[in-house]
Design a protein around this motif. Structure first.
Motif, mmCIF file in Angstrom:
data_model
loop_
_atom_site.group_PDB
_atom_site.id
_atom_site.type_symbol
_atom_site.label_atom_id
_atom_site.label_comp_id
_atom_site.label_asym_id
_atom_site.label_seq_id
_atom_site.Cartn_x
_atom_site.Cartn_y
_atom_site.Cartn_z
ATOM 1 N N MET A 77 10.839 38.782 2.303
ATOM 2 C CA MET A 77 12.175 38.516 2.829
ATOM 3 C C MET A 77 12.113 38.439 4.346
ATOM 4 N N ALA A 78 12.880 37.581 4.916
ATOM 5 C CA ALA A 78 12.895 37.393 6.364
ATOM 6 C C ALA A 78 13.513 38.602 7.048
ATOM 7 N N GLU A 79 13.055 38.851 8.245
ATOM 8 C CA GLU A 79 13.582 39.967 9.024
ATOM 9 C C GLU A 79 15.025 39.682 9.417
ATOM 10 N N THR A 80 15.841 40.729 9.415
ATOM 11 C CA THR A 80 17.219 40.596 9.866
ATOM 12 C C THR A 80 17.322 41.290 11.221
ATOM 13 N N TYR A 81 17.841 40.588 12.180
ATOM 14 C CA TYR A 81 17.931 41.102 13.542
ATOM 15 C C TYR A 81 19.303 41.708 13.799
ATOM 16 N N GLU A 82 19.331 42.701 14.631
ATOM 17 C CA GLU A 82 20.590 43.311 15.073
ATOM 18 C C GLU A 82 20.959 42.652 16.404
ATOM 19 N N PHE A 83 21.753 41.594 16.313
ATOM 20 C CA PHE A 83 22.132 40.863 17.517
ATOM 21 C C PHE A 83 23.225 41.613 18.266
ATOM 22 N N PRO A 84 23.155 41.609 19.598
ATOM 23 C CA PRO A 84 24.229 42.231 20.388
ATOM 24 C C PRO A 84 25.555 41.517 20.133
ATOM 25 N N SER A 85 26.647 42.249 20.225
ATOM 26 C CA SER A 85 27.963 41.675 19.918
ATOM 27 C C SER A 85 28.319 40.519 20.849
ATOM 28 N N LEU A 94 26.474 37.428 19.550
ATOM 29 C CA LEU A 94 27.139 36.921 18.346
ATOM 30 C C LEU A 94 28.440 36.209 18.698
ATOM 31 N N ALA A 95 29.209 36.803 19.607
ATOM 32 C CA ALA A 95 30.477 36.188 20.021
ATOM 33 C C ALA A 95 30.224 34.859 20.734
ATOM 34 N N GLY A 96 29.209 34.814 21.577
ATOM 35 C CA GLY A 96 28.875 33.570 22.276
ATOM 36 C C GLY A 96 28.451 32.480 21.312
ATOM 37 N N GLN A 97 27.642 32.845 20.301
ATOM 38 C CA GLN A 97 27.205 31.858 19.308
ATOM 39 C C GLN A 97 28.393 31.375 18.484
ATOM 40 N N GLU A 98 29.283 32.282 18.104
ATOM 41 C CA GLU A 98 30.455 31.894 17.316
ATOM 42 C C GLU A 98 31.362 30.959 18.122
ATOM 43 N N GLU A 99 31.582 31.285 19.392
ATOM 44 C CA GLU A 99 32.400 30.399 20.226
ATOM 45 C C GLU A 99 31.726 29.044 20.398
ATOM 46 N N LEU A 100 30.401 29.037 20.509
ATOM 47 C CA LEU A 100 29.670 27.775 20.618
ATOM 48 C C LEU A 100 29.889 26.922 19.368
ATOM 49 N N HIS A 101 29.829 27.538 18.183
ATOM 50 C CA HIS A 101 30.124 26.808 16.943
ATOM 51 C C HIS A 101 31.536 26.219 16.996
ATOM 52 N N GLN A 102 32.499 27.027 17.441
ATOM 53 C CA GLN A 102 33.893 26.588 17.477
ATOM 54 C C GLN A 102 34.104 25.447 18.466
ATOM 55 N N VAL A 103 33.523 25.578 19.643
ATOM 56 C CA VAL A 103 33.667 24.537 20.673
ATOM 57 C C VAL A 103 33.031 23.232 20.205
ATOM 58 N N SER A 139 21.081 30.803 24.854
ATOM 59 C CA SER A 139 19.634 30.567 24.906
ATOM 60 C C SER A 139 18.912 31.413 25.953
ATOM 61 N N THR A 140 19.633 31.924 26.938
ATOM 62 C CA THR A 140 18.987 32.734 27.975
ATOM 63 C C THR A 140 19.397 34.205 27.907
ATOM 64 N N HIS A 141 20.046 34.606 26.832
ATOM 65 C CA HIS A 141 20.508 35.991 26.687
ATOM 66 C C HIS A 141 19.315 36.949 26.777
ATOM 67 N N ARG A 142 19.542 38.102 27.350
ATOM 68 C CA ARG A 142 18.482 39.098 27.544
ATOM 69 C C ARG A 142 17.871 39.567 26.219
ATOM 70 N N PHE A 143 18.594 39.422 25.124
ATOM 71 C CA PHE A 143 18.089 39.828 23.805
ATOM 72 C C PHE A 143 16.781 39.134 23.465
ATOM 73 N N GLU A 197 18.359 32.491 12.576
ATOM 74 C CA GLU A 197 19.205 33.511 11.951
ATOM 75 C C GLU A 197 20.516 33.673 12.714
ATOM 76 N N LEU A 198 20.445 33.656 14.037
ATOM 77 C CA LEU A 198 21.665 33.781 14.843
ATOM 78 C C LEU A 198 22.632 32.639 14.544
ATOM 79 N N LYS A 199 22.111 31.423 14.439
ATOM 80 C CA LYS A 199 22.969 30.266 14.171
ATOM 81 C C LYS A 199 23.702 30.395 12.846
ATOM 82 N N HIS A 200 23.101 31.119 11.898
ATOM 83 C CA HIS A 200 23.696 31.279 10.577
ATOM 84 C C HIS A 200 24.281 32.675 10.366
ATOM 85 N N ALA A 201 24.382 33.468 11.419
ATOM 86 C CA ALA A 201 24.853 34.846 11.296
ATOM 87 C C ALA A 201 26.266 34.930 10.743
ATOM 88 N N ARG A 202 27.109 33.965 11.042
ATOM 89 C CA ARG A 202 28.490 34.012 10.545
ATOM 90 C C ARG A 202 28.549 33.796 9.045
#
Length: 117
Positions: free
Chosen positions: A1-9, A12-21, A82-86, A101-106
């Motif tokens: 099974m693929a690793e699941t990452y604990e993305f900073p909030s 996640l919020a930035g990626q979700e807004e990017l999807h929305q925009v 893409s440049t987040h410290r994570f 995984e981040l792109k599909h986190a939602r």
């Protein structure tokens, strides 16, 4: 099974807004006339497929401004994500998988709920 990452909030919020925009920009571009500037319609039967466009009234100044605003925000968010410290915490060999995984986190919560039922 693929690793699941604990993305900073904030990531996640930035990626979700990017999807929305991106969805909002795509929907707007589909509604707008095909040409930014007023242009005559045309029809070409040469080549392997027929290409035809009706006359275009062009985009209004407000429409151009809205597209520019969304494109600017999309760029800001793409740079933020893409440049987040994570990403410095993720091994270089695992970054592509983590970004995917981040792109599909939602989608993850819905998929996990279906498995639990």
């Amino acid at each position: 099974m693929a690793e699941t990452y604990e993305f900073p909030s904030d990531l996640l919020a930035g990626q979700e807004e990017l999807h929305q925009v991106r969805a909002e920009l795509s929907a707007l571009l589909k509604r707008l006339p095909w040409s930014v500037e007023p242009a005559d319609g045309f029809s070409e039967d040469q080549g392997w497929r027929r290409v035809a466009r009706p006359a275009s009234p062009g985009w209004t100044a407000d429409e151009q401004a809205e597209v520019e605003k969304l494109r600017r925000r999309e760029h800001e968010l793409a740079v933020f994500v893409s440049t987040h410290r994570f990403w410095a915490e993720v091994a270089a060999a695992d970054r592509v998988a983590a970004r995917t995984e981040l792109k599909h986190a939602r989608e993850r919560p819905a998929a996990e709920e279906a498995v639990e039922e």
